[in-house]
Design a protein around this motif. Sequence first.
Motif, PDB file in Angstrom:
ATOM      1  N   GLY A 115       0.828  -1.192   0.000  1.00  0.00           N
ATOM      2  CA  GLY A 115       0.000   0.000   0.000  1.00  0.00           C
ATOM      3  C   GLY A 115       0.866   1.246   0.000  1.00  0.00           C
ATOM      4  O   GLY A 115       2.084   1.183  -0.119  1.00  0.00           O
ATOM      5  N   VAL A 116       0.225   2.402   0.135  1.00  0.00           N
ATOM      6  CA  VAL A 116       0.942   3.675   0.134  1.00  0.00           C
ATOM      7  C   VAL A 116       0.902   4.258   1.539  1.00  0.00           C
ATOM      8  O   VAL A 116      -0.175   4.545   2.068  1.00  0.00           O
ATOM      9  CB  VAL A 116       0.321   4.664  -0.875  1.00  0.00           C
ATOM     10  CG1 VAL A 116       1.047   6.000  -0.831  1.00  0.00           C
ATOM     11  CG2 VAL A 116       0.368   4.070  -2.285  1.00  0.00           C
ATOM     12  N   ALA A 127      12.191   1.301   3.614  1.00  0.00           N
ATOM     13  CA  ALA A 127      11.593   0.487   2.554  1.00  0.00           C
ATOM     14  C   ALA A 127      12.180   0.879   1.208  1.00  0.00           C
ATOM     15  O   ALA A 127      12.397   2.060   0.932  1.00  0.00           O
ATOM     16  CB  ALA A 127      10.081   0.677   2.535  1.00  0.00           C
ATOM     17  N   ARG A 128      12.431  -0.126   0.385  1.00  0.00           N
ATOM     18  CA  ARG A 128      12.891   0.121  -0.981  1.00  0.00           C
ATOM     19  C   ARG A 128      11.731   0.089  -1.979  1.00  0.00           C
ATOM     20  O   ARG A 128      11.791   0.703  -3.028  1.00  0.00           O
ATOM     21  CB  ARG A 128      13.905  -0.950  -1.399  1.00  0.00           C
ATOM     22  CG  ARG A 128      15.206  -0.958  -0.640  1.00  0.00           C
ATOM     23  CD  ARG A 128      16.136  -1.967  -1.285  1.00  0.00           C
ATOM     24  NE  ARG A 128      17.345  -2.202  -0.508  1.00  0.00           N
ATOM     25  CZ  ARG A 128      18.291  -3.060  -0.855  1.00  0.00           C
ATOM     26  NH1 ARG A 128      18.160  -3.761  -1.987  1.00  0.00           N
ATOM     27  NH2 ARG A 128      19.348  -3.236  -0.104  1.00  0.00           N
ATOM     28  N   SER A 129      10.709  -0.716  -1.652  1.00  0.00           N
ATOM     29  CA  SER A 129       9.692  -1.047  -2.654  1.00  0.00           C
ATOM     30  C   SER A 129       8.293  -0.842  -2.112  1.00  0.00           C
ATOM     31  O   SER A 129       8.060  -0.908  -0.899  1.00  0.00           O
ATOM     32  CB  SER A 129       9.839  -2.508  -3.101  1.00  0.00           C
ATOM     33  OG  SER A 129      11.162  -2.789  -3.483  1.00  0.00           O
ATOM     34  N   LEU A 130       7.374  -0.623  -3.033  1.00  0.00           N
ATOM     35  CA  LEU A 130       5.950  -0.608  -2.722  1.00  0.00           C
ATOM     36  C   LEU A 130       5.278  -1.761  -3.447  1.00  0.00           C
ATOM     37  O   LEU A 130       5.669  -2.126  -4.558  1.00  0.00           O
ATOM     38  CB  LEU A 130       5.302   0.702  -3.168  1.00  0.00           C
ATOM     39  CG  LEU A 130       5.786   2.010  -2.558  1.00  0.00           C
ATOM     40  CD1 LEU A 130       4.917   3.158  -3.047  1.00  0.00           C
ATOM     41  CD2 LEU A 130       5.794   1.942  -1.040  1.00  0.00           C
ATOM     42  N   MET A 131       4.272  -2.340  -2.798  1.00  0.00           N
ATOM     43  CA  MET A 131       3.422  -3.360  -3.406  1.00  0.00           C
ATOM     44  C   MET A 131       2.008  -2.784  -3.412  1.00  0.00           C
ATOM     45  O   MET A 131       1.426  -2.550  -2.360  1.00  0.00           O
ATOM     46  CB  MET A 131       3.478  -4.653  -2.590  1.00  0.00           C
ATOM     47  CG  MET A 131       2.500  -5.725  -3.027  1.00  0.00           C
ATOM     48  SD  MET A 131       2.717  -7.225  -2.001  1.00  0.00           S
ATOM     49  CE  MET A 131       1.273  -8.172  -2.511  1.00  0.00           C
ATOM     50  N   VAL A 132       1.485  -2.515  -4.605  1.00  0.00           N
ATOM     51  CA  VAL A 132       0.227  -1.777  -4.727  1.00  0.00           C
ATOM     52  C   VAL A 132      -0.723  -2.489  -5.676  1.00  0.00           C
ATOM     53  O   VAL A 132      -0.307  -2.950  -6.749  1.00  0.00           O
ATOM     54  CB  VAL A 132       0.486  -0.343  -5.254  1.00  0.00           C
ATOM     55  CG1 VAL A 132      -0.817   0.427  -5.365  1.00  0.00           C
ATOM     56  CG2 VAL A 132       1.469   0.388  -4.355  1.00  0.00           C
ATOM     57  N   ASP A 133      -1.991  -2.593  -5.276  1.00  0.00           N
ATOM     58  CA  ASP A 133      -3.018  -3.088  -6.188  1.00  0.00           C
ATOM     59  C   ASP A 133      -3.268  -1.987  -7.221  1.00  0.00           C
ATOM     60  O   ASP A 133      -3.905  -0.978  -6.928  1.00  0.00           O
ATOM     61  CB  ASP A 133      -4.301  -3.415  -5.419  1.00  0.00           C
ATOM     62  CG  ASP A 133      -5.411  -3.949  -6.328  1.00  0.00           C
ATOM     63  OD1 ASP A 133      -5.231  -3.953  -7.562  1.00  0.00           O
ATOM     64  OD2 ASP A 133      -6.461  -4.351  -5.805  1.00  0.00           O
ATOM     65  N   HIS A 151       9.222  -1.716  -7.676  1.00  0.00           N
ATOM     66  CA  HIS A 151       7.853  -1.620  -7.185  1.00  0.00           C
ATOM     67  C   HIS A 151       6.993  -2.696  -7.849  1.00  0.00           C
ATOM     68  O   HIS A 151       7.156  -2.972  -9.044  1.00  0.00           O
ATOM     69  CB  HIS A 151       7.298  -0.234  -7.470  1.00  0.00           C
ATOM     70  CG  HIS A 151       8.078   0.863  -6.802  1.00  0.00           C
ATOM     71  ND1 HIS A 151       8.267   0.907  -5.446  1.00  0.00           N
ATOM     72  CD2 HIS A 151       8.731   1.948  -7.316  1.00  0.00           C
ATOM     73  CE1 HIS A 151       9.003   1.965  -5.134  1.00  0.00           C
ATOM     74  NE2 HIS A 151       9.299   2.606  -6.258  1.00  0.00           N
ATOM     75  N   LEU A 152       6.091  -3.256  -7.053  1.00  0.00           N
ATOM     76  CA  LEU A 152       5.283  -4.394  -7.493  1.00  0.00           C
ATOM     77  C   LEU A 152       3.830  -3.985  -7.678  1.00  0.00           C
ATOM     78  O   LEU A 152       3.180  -3.522  -6.738  1.00  0.00           O
ATOM     79  CB  LEU A 152       5.393  -5.525  -6.458  1.00  0.00           C
ATOM     80  CG  LEU A 152       4.447  -6.715  -6.577  1.00  0.00           C
ATOM     81  CD1 LEU A 152       4.566  -7.393  -7.935  1.00  0.00           C
ATOM     82  CD2 LEU A 152       4.723  -7.716  -5.458  1.00  0.00           C
ATOM     83  N   ALA A 153       3.317  -4.165  -8.888  1.00  0.00           N
ATOM     84  CA  ALA A 153       1.906  -3.900  -9.196  1.00  0.00           C
ATOM     85  C   ALA A 153       1.143  -5.221  -9.159  1.00  0.00           C
ATOM     86  O   ALA A 153       1.467  -6.141  -9.911  1.00  0.00           O
ATOM     87  CB  ALA A 153       1.776  -3.252 -10.567  1.00  0.00           C
ATOM     88  N   THR A 154       0.153  -5.314  -8.309  1.00  0.00           N
ATOM     89  CA  THR A 154      -0.658  -6.528  -8.214  1.00  0.00           C
ATOM     90  C   THR A 154      -1.979  -6.324  -8.953  1.00  0.00           C
ATOM     91  O   THR A 154      -2.319  -5.213  -9.346  1.00  0.00           O
ATOM     92  CB  THR A 154      -0.936  -6.892  -6.748  1.00  0.00           C
ATOM     93  OG1 THR A 154      -1.788  -5.882  -6.155  1.00  0.00           O
ATOM     94  CG2 THR A 154       0.362  -6.973  -5.953  1.00  0.00           C
ATOM     95  N   GLY A 155      -2.696  -7.433  -9.139  1.00  0.00           N
ATOM     96  CA  GLY A 155      -4.001  -7.366  -9.804  1.00  0.00           C
ATOM     97  C   GLY A 155      -3.911  -7.156 -11.296  1.00  0.00           C
ATOM     98  O   GLY A 155      -4.873  -6.679 -11.918  1.00  0.00           O
TER      99      GLY A 155
END
Length: 389
Positions: A115-116, A127-133, A151-155
Motif C-alpha cells: 500500500g501507500v 523500505a525500498r519497494s511498494l506493493m500496490v493493487d 515496485h510491485l503492481a498486483t491485480g
Amino acid sequence: MSAPEISLFPLVELQAVSNAHNEWVALIFELAPDAGDSFQATLTLLKTPDVFAALAPLECILPVPQPHLLEQSQLEDLPPNRIILRVPSGACSDVAVQRKLANYAEAGYRIMVEGVAEGSAATMCSARSLMVDASLTLPPVLALVAQSGPHLATGMGSEERIADCAKAGFSWFTGDFALHPSQDSNIGDGTSRKRLLALLGLLARDADSRELEVLLKQDPALAYHLLKLVNSAAFALSSPIHSFGQAINVLGRRQLQRWLQLLLYARQQDDGLANPLLPLAAVRASMMEGLAKQLGWDRDQQDMAFVAGVFSLLDVLLAMPMTEIVAALSLDLDVVMALLDRAGPLGDLLKLVEQPNGADLEQAGISRETYWEAQLQAYHWAIQVSRNI
C-alpha cells in the motif's frame, strides 16, 4: 513474535512475480486464513530442507502483518539476499516499527510496503519497494519515486495493464494476466493450430518418431526450442545435437512427450516476450504427477496426471474451446473428464492443484505437508524449465 498456536501445517498460495519480460523474479507467499500468524506459518514452510535452493534464484516476499512483533531471532536462518519483508502501510507510521525495520534493513533484509504509507513513513522504515493493487488506479507518482524499487503492481489482468503500470514506474507484476492474453499473443493462424493439434495427437497415441520428425520440421519455432533444450545445461551433453532424430534418441520417448507438451507453450510470441503460460503449465503438470505418485498411483496414471496438468491451459494457449481441442486428440477418458468437467479422479486432483483447501485435501487423503512438498518441487521444476527453454 507472539502468535496463536498453529495446529495444522500451513497451506500457501505461491504467487509468481514477473518482470516486464514475463520472466519470474520472485514469489509471494500468501497463507490460507487458518494459518494463524502468517509470518510464523511461513517460517514453518521455509524450514523444508533445501527450500531456498529449490526456489533459486527467485526472491521470496514474506508477509509480516505485525512488524512490531517481529524479532531478530526469527530471521536468523533466512538468507537476507533472498528475503523481502512485506509490511502493511498502516504500520509504518509507528516510530518503534520504523526503527525496528530500519535495523533489519541495515542487516540486509529488504522492506516492501504493502500500500501507500503516509508522508515519509515508508522512507523512515527503510523500505525500498511498494506493493500496490494497481488493477484500476495508480498510486501518486511521488510515492513511487521516493523509494528505489523495484515496485510491485498486483491485480494485473492483462498485458495492456502491465504496460500502463510499467510506464508509471512499476517493474514487477503479478496477477492472472497469463490467463487473459491479448489476441496478438494467441496462436491465431489456423494452419498453426492444426499442426499443433496434429502433433498433440501423435504424442497422445505414442506415434512413431519419424512421424514426429515430419511435423517438427514444419514448425521452425518448435524445432528450434527442442534443439535448444537438448543442448542446454539441463542435459549436459558432451557433444551438441544437430538433428531431430538425435534429439528424440537423447530424450527418450517418455521425456520427449513431456518436453514437447511444454514446448508448445514456449512458442515465441509476436512481441518476443516469454509466454507466461509456460511456467504455469509446468507447475500444474509437475504437481499433478507428484500428487499422483504420493497417492500410490502407478506410472501410467502418473503420466496421465502430468498430461491433464499440462493440457489444462491449452484452451488459453490456442484460444479454442477445450471441447474442440479434446475432440481432436486421442486422450484417455479420465484425462478428457478432467479437462472438460474437472470430473473423475484426475479432475478432483486438478481442482486441488488449481485451488487447494484443507477439507478437500483431507478427503483426498493428501496431507498439507505432502501438498507443500509437491508444490515446492513443482515450482523448482517450473523455474528450471523456464531457464532452459
